[in-house]
Motif scaffolding. Structure first.
Motif, short mmCIF file in Angstrom:
data_model
loop_
_atom_site.label_atom_id
_atom_site.label_comp_id
_atom_site.label_asym_id
_atom_site.label_seq_id
_atom_site.Cartn_x
_atom_site.Cartn_y
_atom_site.Cartn_z
N MET A 1 0.84 -1.18 0.00
CA MET A 1 0.00 0.00 0.00
C MET A 1 0.89 1.24 0.00
N SER A 2 0.51 2.22 -0.78
CA SER A 2 1.33 3.43 -0.86
C SER A 2 0.95 4.42 0.22
N ILE A 3 1.86 5.30 0.50
CA ILE A 3 1.65 6.33 1.50
C ILE A 3 0.44 7.18 1.11
N GLN A 4 -0.24 7.70 2.12
CA GLN A 4 -1.45 8.49 1.90
C GLN A 4 -1.33 9.83 2.61
N ILE A 5 -2.18 10.75 2.23
CA ILE A 5 -2.24 12.04 2.91
C ILE A 5 -2.57 11.77 4.39
N GLY A 6 -1.81 12.43 5.27
CA GLY A 6 -1.97 12.25 6.70
C GLY A 6 -0.99 11.27 7.31
N ASP A 7 -0.32 10.48 6.47
CA ASP A 7 0.67 9.52 6.96
C ASP A 7 2.00 10.20 7.23
N PRO A 8 2.73 9.71 8.24
CA PRO A 8 4.09 10.20 8.43
C PRO A 8 5.02 9.59 7.38
N LEU A 9 6.03 10.34 6.99
CA LEU A 9 7.02 9.80 6.07
C LEU A 9 7.83 8.72 6.77
N PRO A 10 8.20 7.66 6.07
CA PRO A 10 8.96 6.59 6.71
C PRO A 10 10.38 7.03 7.05
N ASP A 11 10.95 6.34 7.98
CA ASP A 11 12.33 6.61 8.38
C ASP A 11 13.25 5.71 7.56
N ALA A 12 14.22 6.33 6.93
CA ALA A 12 15.20 5.57 6.14
C ALA A 12 16.46 6.41 6.00
N LEU A 13 17.56 5.74 5.72
CA LEU A 13 18.82 6.43 5.49
C LEU A 13 18.98 6.69 4.00
N LEU A 14 19.19 7.94 3.65
CA LEU A 14 19.41 8.36 2.26
C LEU A 14 20.81 8.95 2.16
N GLN A 15 21.25 9.16 0.93
CA GLN A 15 22.52 9.84 0.69
C GLN A 15 22.20 11.19 0.06
N GLN A 16 22.61 12.27 0.73
CA GLN A 16 22.39 13.62 0.20
C GLN A 16 23.66 14.04 -0.52
N VAL A 17 23.48 14.52 -1.75
CA VAL A 17 24.66 14.87 -2.54
C VAL A 17 24.71 16.37 -2.80
N GLY A 18 25.89 16.85 -2.93
CA GLY A 18 26.20 18.24 -3.23
C GLY A 18 27.67 18.26 -3.57
N ASP A 19 28.43 19.11 -2.91
CA ASP A 19 29.88 19.09 -3.09
C ASP A 19 30.47 17.81 -2.55
N SER A 20 29.79 17.23 -1.56
CA SER A 20 30.20 15.95 -0.99
C SER A 20 28.97 15.06 -0.90
N ILE A 21 29.17 13.85 -0.46
CA ILE A 21 28.08 12.89 -0.27
C ILE A 21 27.98 12.61 1.22
N GLU A 22 26.79 12.87 1.78
CA GLU A 22 26.59 12.71 3.22
C GLU A 22 25.35 11.88 3.48
N PRO A 23 25.43 10.92 4.41
CA PRO A 23 24.21 10.20 4.79
C PRO A 23 23.28 11.14 5.55
N VAL A 24 21.99 10.99 5.30
CA VAL A 24 20.99 11.79 6.01
C VAL A 24 19.79 10.91 6.32
N ASP A 25 19.36 10.95 7.55
CA ASP A 25 18.18 10.22 7.96
C ASP A 25 16.96 11.00 7.50
N SER A 26 15.98 10.32 6.94
CA SER A 26 14.81 11.02 6.42
C SER A 26 14.09 11.80 7.51
N ALA A 27 14.07 11.29 8.73
CA ALA A 27 13.42 12.02 9.82
C ALA A 27 14.11 13.36 10.06
N THR A 28 15.42 13.38 10.00
CA THR A 28 16.18 14.62 10.17
C THR A 28 15.88 15.59 9.05
N LEU A 29 15.74 15.08 7.86
CA LEU A 29 15.49 15.91 6.69
C LEU A 29 14.11 16.55 6.70
#
Length: 159
Positions: free
Chosen positions: A1-29
């Motif tokens: 089932m896909s996420i719906q309006i009113g649902d919290p975003l799931p927590d997962a580790l992503l890689q944020q890129v720019g000048d460098s590559i940094e891990p970022v937790d979705s909750a932090t983002l």
């Protein structure tokens, strides 16, 4: 089932890129912010490179004027996302997020099976608007379409 309006975003580790590559937790983002997250099936693919990401680059200041952060998500490795961001002249502050293993995308329930095209599992083309990590609006494209997840459409919906 896909996420719906009113649902919290799931927590997962992503890689944020720019000048460098940094891990970022979705909750932090997403916690404590207003964010438009849009996803593309693949960096350097035609619609994604010619229309989807460029629209958000062009409209970036309009989103910031509304105090809304912008993030681009793709199931690609962070090095591809970094090269794509450079090639597309992505402004500082537009979050480029690599979901290399598709864990966040899978948790959202918005996976696209592109194995028939040699691309594996990817993200569906979508956009969502979240406040403090909770989905307030969601736009998922029909297969092969590019309408409701465009920067212009999302901006209109936030007005």
């Amino acid at each position: 089932m896909s996420i719906q309006i009113g649902d919290p975003l799931p927590d997962a580790l992503l890689q944020q890129v720019g000048d460098s590559i940094e891990p970022v937790d979705s909750a932090t983002l997403f916690t404590g912010r207003k964010v438009v997250l849009f996803a593309v099936p693949g960096a350097f693919t035609p619609t994604c490179s010619e229309r989807h990401l460029p629209g958000f680059v062009e409209q970036f200041d309009a989103f910031r004027a509304k105090d809304v952060d912008v993030a681009c998500l793709s199931v690609n490795d962070p090095f591809v996302m970094q090269a794509w961001a450079q090639a597309q002249h992505v402004p500082a502050g537009l979050h480029m997020l690599a979901d290399g293993n598709g864990e966040f995308t899978k948790a959202l329930g918005l996976q696209l099976d592109a194995t028939a095209y040699g691309m594996g599992l990817r993200a569906k083309r979508f956009a969502l608007y979240a406040e403090d990590g909770v989905v307030k609006q969601l736009w998922v494209e029909a297969p092969g379409e590019f309408k409701v997840s465009s920067a212009e459409h999302v901006l209109e919906q936030l007005s």
